[in-house]
Scaffold this motif. Structure first.
Motif, short mmCIF file in Angstrom:
data_model
loop_
_atom_site.label_atom_id
_atom_site.label_comp_id
_atom_site.label_asym_id
_atom_site.label_seq_id
_atom_site.Cartn_x
_atom_site.Cartn_y
_atom_site.Cartn_z
N TYR A 142 37.77 50.36 49.29
CA TYR A 142 38.08 49.47 47.93
C TYR A 142 39.47 49.84 47.56
O TYR A 142 40.09 51.09 47.60
N GLU A 143 40.48 48.86 47.07
CA GLU A 143 41.66 49.02 46.66
C GLU A 143 41.98 48.09 45.69
O GLU A 143 42.28 46.80 46.12
N LYS A 144 42.20 48.24 44.22
CA LYS A 144 42.20 47.27 43.20
C LYS A 144 42.76 48.03 42.07
O LYS A 144 42.51 49.27 41.62
N ASP A 145 44.10 47.44 41.50
CA ASP A 145 44.56 48.17 40.12
C ASP A 145 44.99 49.54 40.40
O ASP A 145 44.87 50.21 39.36
#
Length: 368
Positions: free
Chosen positions: A113-116
């Motif tokens: 997961y990689e977001k914001d």
């Protein structure tokens, strides 16, 4: 000419000045020979501190001028739980070949997961597997069915038992029914001869039965699943570094202040001439730096002198592009004007500002 314009344009941006609204001094240290001092500040602002104005200061007959700025960004880790859902579409033929265990094997075990700014690894939750039809094809056929209607009806007070008095058809719910049976009944309990002797006519009631039918289309719908949607959830902890504050270390160079008892104009002579030169310098010294807000940053547009608690910006304002000014007073004059009203004039407009002296802030903000 073109080179001159480029040079001026570049200089304008290189000389942009930023003022920090939240700057707290937490430490001051001076080396033994007093040629260097270090101030450590703390700020909750996240700005470019290499362009921030750090005032010179005086201590123990030394004047310290800013030499270098080093910024250390302090962050903290923000953690939270995150749930993501992945889905697959399986054709009916593929789905029929698989059980839940094999379906789960179609999904990866871990989901990066990689977001914001948040990062983490989410793990597959096998118990969240969900299967549901996705595309469904429907086919409808119709069959015909005969519906029969019956209706019983009695006609009262007929003068005789003549079938011609009875209607051969009636309509019920839009369907025409035909007469299939009729039975006349006398309304008198006495014999007809007896009734005839009294001169009263015999009346009849007729009990009838009507019957009819109609055809009705009966729908028959069949559905066929073409494919399935399969979903599974991933769960895990994600985190990111969040700005908390900046620690700014400012290095100053120290220079010894000349003995003010020696006239500054001593090079032009001694005695009365030197004293006169010192007096002229003191009373004509420009002790206010004038900054104007230009393109979102304060820029130095000139200097002037404060006289009798008054500052006139009319001439300097020719270089201004906005009506927002920041005036930096010399620290010595600032101390003398503590808690006094300052009159600031621009053309025909005058603003009165009460000045409160602060060791770290000798600025006056004014908007015309």
């Amino acid at each position: 000419m073109k080179k001159l314009i480029i040079c001026l344009f570049t200089t304008m941006f290189l000389n942009q000045t930023v003022f920090a609204n939240d700057l707290k001094e937490i430490e001051l240290s001076i080396n033994e020979d007093k040629t260097m001092a270090i101030k450590i500040f703390e700020s909750l602002e996240n700005i470019d501190f290499t362009k921030v104005v750090f005032e010179d200061f005086e201590k123990d007959n030394f004047k310290y001028t800013k030499d270098n700025v080093n910024v250390e960004e302090i962050t903290k880790e923000d953690k939270k739980e995150q749930i993501e859902t992945l889905e697959l579409i399986l054709s009916k033929s593929d789905f029929d070949k698989l059980d839940n265990t094999k379906i789960l094997q179609l999904f990866q075990d871990n989901l990066p997961y990689e977001k914001d700014g948040y990062k983490g690894i989410l793990l597959k939750e096998n118990t969240t597997l969900k299967v549901e039809p996705n595309k469904i094809e429907s086919t409808t056929t119709y069959s015909s069915q005969t519906i029969t209607l019956n209706e019983k009806k009695t006609f009262y007070g007929l003068e005789n038992n003549d079938y011609g008095l009875i209607p051969k058809t009636i309509v019920k719910n839009g369907v025409t029914l035909n007469l299939v049976d009729a039975n006349f009944v006398s309304t008198n309990n006495e014999a007809i001869s007896s009734v005839a002797n009294t001169g009263v006519s015999t009346l009849y009631n007729c009990n009838t039965v009507y019957k009819g039918s109609y055809n009705k289309k009966i729908p028959n719908t069949k559905t066929k699943i073409l494919d399935y949607k399969v979903t599974v959830q991933y769960k895990g902890e994600i985190s990111k570094e969040i700005f908390e504050k900046n620690i700014i270390t400012v290095t100053y160079k120290g220079d010894k202040i000349s003995d003010l008892t020696v006239p500054i104009a001593v090079a032009t002579g001694t005695g009365a001439t030197g004293i006169f030169g010192f007096i002229v310098f003191w009373f004509t010294k420009k002790n206010v730096k004038v900054y104007n807000l230009i393109n979102g940053a304060y820029e130095l547009i000139g200097k002037c002198k404060i006289k009798n608690n008054s500052i006139n910006l009319t001439t300097i304002s020719l270089k201004a592009t906005s009506n927002i000014y920041k005036l930096q007073l010399d620290k010595n004059i600032a101390k003398k004007l503590n808690n006094q009203d300052i009159s600031i004039t621009l053309v025909n407009s005058t603003k009165i500002k009460k000045f409160d002296f602060n060791e770290e802030n000798t600025y006056i903000d004014v908007v015309f």
